[in-house]
Design an enzyme around this catalytic site. Structure first.
Site, PDB file in Angstrom:
ATOM      1  N   ASP A 191       4.153   0.230   4.460  1.00 59.79           N
ATOM      2  CA  ASP A 191       2.954  -0.322   4.975  1.00 59.79           C
ATOM      3  C   ASP A 191       2.101  -1.377   3.910  1.00 59.79           C
ATOM      4  O   ASP A 191       1.795  -0.982   2.842  1.00 59.79           O
ATOM      5  CB  ASP A 191       1.763   0.756   4.998  1.00 59.79           C
ATOM      6  N   ARG A 220      -5.899   9.384   7.544  1.00 55.78           N
ATOM      7  CA  ARG A 220      -6.494   8.305   6.817  1.00 55.78           C
ATOM      8  C   ARG A 220      -6.347   8.653   5.498  1.00 55.78           C
ATOM      9  O   ARG A 220      -5.759   9.947   5.147  1.00 55.78           O
ATOM     10  CB  ARG A 220      -8.169   8.259   7.272  1.00 55.78           C
ATOM     11  N   SER A 221      -6.751   7.654   4.591  1.00 57.70           N
ATOM     12  CA  SER A 221      -6.586   8.086   3.029  1.00 57.70           C
ATOM     13  C   SER A 221      -7.643   9.100   2.667  1.00 57.70           C
ATOM     14  O   SER A 221      -7.351   9.758   1.763  1.00 57.70           O
ATOM     15  CB  SER A 221      -6.615   6.417   2.303  1.00 57.70           C
ATOM     16  N   ASP A 246      -1.406  -1.522  12.657  1.00 57.53           N
ATOM     17  CA  ASP A 246      -2.407  -0.999  12.306  1.00 57.53           C
ATOM     18  C   ASP A 246      -3.714  -1.435  12.332  1.00 57.53           C
ATOM     19  O   ASP A 246      -4.495  -1.354  13.425  1.00 57.53           O
ATOM     20  CB  ASP A 246      -2.073  -0.113  10.748  1.00 57.53           C
ATOM     21  N   GLN A 252       0.500  -1.352   0.170  1.00 57.89           N
ATOM     22  CA  GLN A 252       0.124   0.085  -0.063  1.00 57.89           C
ATOM     23  C   GLN A 252       0.920   1.296   0.123  1.00 57.89           C
ATOM     24  O   GLN A 252       0.615   2.160  -0.568  1.00 57.89           O
ATOM     25  CB  GLN A 252      -0.834  -0.084   1.276  1.00 57.89           C
ATOM     26  N   LYS A 305      -5.166   6.111  15.100  1.00 56.46           N
ATOM     27  CA  LYS A 305      -5.897   6.816  14.213  1.00 56.46           C
ATOM     28  C   LYS A 305      -7.347   7.204  15.040  1.00 56.46           C
ATOM     29  O   LYS A 305      -7.823   6.303  15.492  1.00 56.46           O
ATOM     30  CB  LYS A 305      -6.220   5.755  13.149  1.00 56.46           C
ATOM     31  N   GLU A 354       4.593  -1.632   8.386  1.00 56.08           N
ATOM     32  CA  GLU A 354       3.533  -1.542   9.011  1.00 56.08           C
ATOM     33  C   GLU A 354       2.576  -2.930   8.523  1.00 56.08           C
ATOM     34  O   GLU A 354       2.523  -3.136   7.271  1.00 56.08           O
ATOM     35  CB  GLU A 354       2.803  -0.285   8.722  1.00 56.08           C
ATOM     36  N   GLU A 403      -3.253   9.210  -1.404  1.00 58.51           N
ATOM     37  CA  GLU A 403      -2.556   9.910  -0.246  1.00 58.51           C
ATOM     38  C   GLU A 403      -1.339  10.751  -1.132  1.00 58.51           C
ATOM     39  O   GLU A 403      -0.733  11.341  -0.236  1.00 58.51           O
ATOM     40  CB  GLU A 403      -2.086   9.161   0.438  1.00 58.51           C
ATOM     41  N   LYS A 450       2.231  10.167  10.526  1.00 61.07           N
ATOM     42  CA  LYS A 450       2.157   9.705   8.923  1.00 61.07           C
ATOM     43  C   LYS A 450       0.870  10.296   8.575  1.00 61.07           C
ATOM     44  O   LYS A 450      -0.148  10.086   9.072  1.00 61.07           O
ATOM     45  CB  LYS A 450       2.158   7.846   9.163  1.00 61.07           C
TER      46      LYS A 450
END
Ligand code: PGA
Ligand code: ZN
Length: 431
Positions: A241, A365-366, A311, A162, A336, A284, A204, A387
């Site tokens: 990630d 978040r995305s 995560d 990702q 998050k 991650e 992102e 991040k």
């Protein structure tokens, strides 16, 4: 200072999807807002994001029910309460919701209110949010983890991984991390364009690649670092990630790009191979959120030199983090706000992580908004890492820019330790 009114509206996130903006008004007219982000590669243990699901309204994505819950039940319960009692307010909403995952009122409704309450309280005290949330203790400017290439669910599986991210471990100042990232981000884009491998920009802000296998991004990344004039492993390091839960079907891991199916043992070997071959300082979700044995083994083998972040594994959930600490599944927790759905539970998750000697990584978040709450959260708690996706697009840049503002506001009190943050886990982890 008490809450006079709570209102909520539908706004739109960085993907143009509906989300909530909550506004809290206090008796003296002070206000505070909360803007709720939204994930795409969400973990199965996350708090529930309430969407209307009516295909005739925003293709099912509207949040009018969550808005009604804020304006109705939540506002009704919180009017007259002291805005400074964040924990009490959050607990009241949790009790009112009555479900284990905030699915009745919606974690988005509860979080938006919780964030708006925190902002209103800081405003009422005439403090910056980071001062208020950290009781004046926050001073550590975070080391950034910044995406260079996007893949997985954020780029229609252009790569199976990702996020390919850079961490400027050798930077002496916060500004220097931004300059190094800027140089590598743009060099990577140039390398990819030269090779005809750049399709555009992923969710992102990282480059959206066109690859045929999962090794290519590493090659581009290494070339970009070198051409930008940095030494990989010394000036900067790679962070990944994997978001492996998205690849796992309960038995095997599927690499869509290479049309390959890997058994958990084979997938472990792949993660091991990458960590041995490339200067990876952080990884991650290298395994699915149910595969505890592999997490444990991997942390034992690499935890002394690689930050292993959970995560989807932890979803900022206190009980899951406690279990992870007891079983030594990782050495770091991604934090998050909307995974757990309230500000005070998020603060508790960070404290728990730090008390265990692990490192929290505060994360966006995305699907993001123009709000920089998480910059304040990271600095308030001295989390040490942030991040936020890439070094492009304003919903990302607003967070990096806010760190610069907070650093200026802190003046002499601001500290930056950069890559030394890892000394804490790398010296204590079992080898
Ligand atoms: P998400 O991605 O916001 O789509 O879940 C971010 C991440 O996995 O870290
Ligand atoms: Zn993740």
């Amino acid at each position: 200072m008490n809450i006079k009114n709570i209102d909520a509206y539908q706004i739109y996130d960085s993907r143009g999807y509906p989300t909530l903006e909550v506004e809290v008004e206090l008796e003296d007219g002070t206000t505070g807002r909360g803007l709720v982000p939204s994930g795409a590669s969400t973990g199965q243990f996350e708090a529930w994001e309430l969407r209307d699901g009516d295909p005739t309204k925003f293709r099912g994505k509207s949040v009018f029910n969550a808005i009604a819950n804020v304006k109705g039940e939540i506002a009704g319960a919180l009017k007259g309460d002291s805005v400074f009692d964040q924990k009490n307010i959050d607990q009241k909403m949790i009790a009112l919701d009555g479900t284990p995952n905030k699915s009745r009122l919606g974690a988005n409704a509860i979080l938006g209110t919780s964030m708006a309450v925190a902002n209103a309280a800081a405003n009422a005290k005439n403090q910056k949010l980071y001062e208020y949330l950290g009781n004046g203790e926050g001073h550590l400017i975070p080391l950034n983890e910044i995406q260079i290439l996007g893949g997985g669910a954020h780029a229609d599986w252009a790569t199976d991984i990702q996020d390919f991210l850079v961490i400027a471990i050798g930077a002496k100042t916060y500004e220097e991390t931004l300059e190094m990232t800027h140089n590598i981000y743009h060099e990577a884009g140039k390398v990819m364009k030269e090779k005809g491998k750049c399709v555009g920009i992923a969710d992102e802000g990282g480059w959206w690649p066109d690859y045929t296998n999962n090794e290519e991004p590493f090659e581009v990344f290494m070339e970009a670092i070198q051409r930008a004039g940095y030494e990989a492993g010394n000036d900067v390091a790679i962070s990944l990630d994997i978001a492996a839960s998205d690849l796992f079907d309960g038995e095997n891991y599927h690499l869509r790009l290479e049309n390959k199916k890997l058994s958990p043992d084979e997938f472990y070997a792949l993660m091991k191979d990458w960590c041995e071959k490339y200067p990876i300082v952080s990884i991650e979700d290298p395994f699915a959120d149910t595969e505890f044995d592999y997490w444990q083994k991997f942390t034992q083998e690499f935890g002394h030199r690689v930050q292993v972040i959970g995560d989807d594994l932890f979803t900022t959930n206190i009980k899951r983090i406690e279990e992870g600490i007891a079983q030594q599944l990782a050495n770091s927790v991604l934090i998050k706000l909307n995974q757990i759905g309230s500000v005070s539970e998020t603060l508790e998750a960070i404290t728990l992580t730090q008390k265990a000697g692990w490192l929290p990584v505060v994360s966006a978040r995305s699907g993001e908004t123009e709000d920089a709450f998480i910059s304040h959260l990271a600095i308030a708690t001295n989390a040490g890492q942030l991040k936020v996706g890439s070094f492009a697009r304003s919903e990302r840049m607003v967070k990096w820019n806010e760190n610069l503002r907070i650093q200026r506001h802190l003046g002499d009190k601001a500290t930056f330790i950069g890559g030394k943050i890892y000394d804490q886990i790398f010296s204590t982890a079992s080898v």
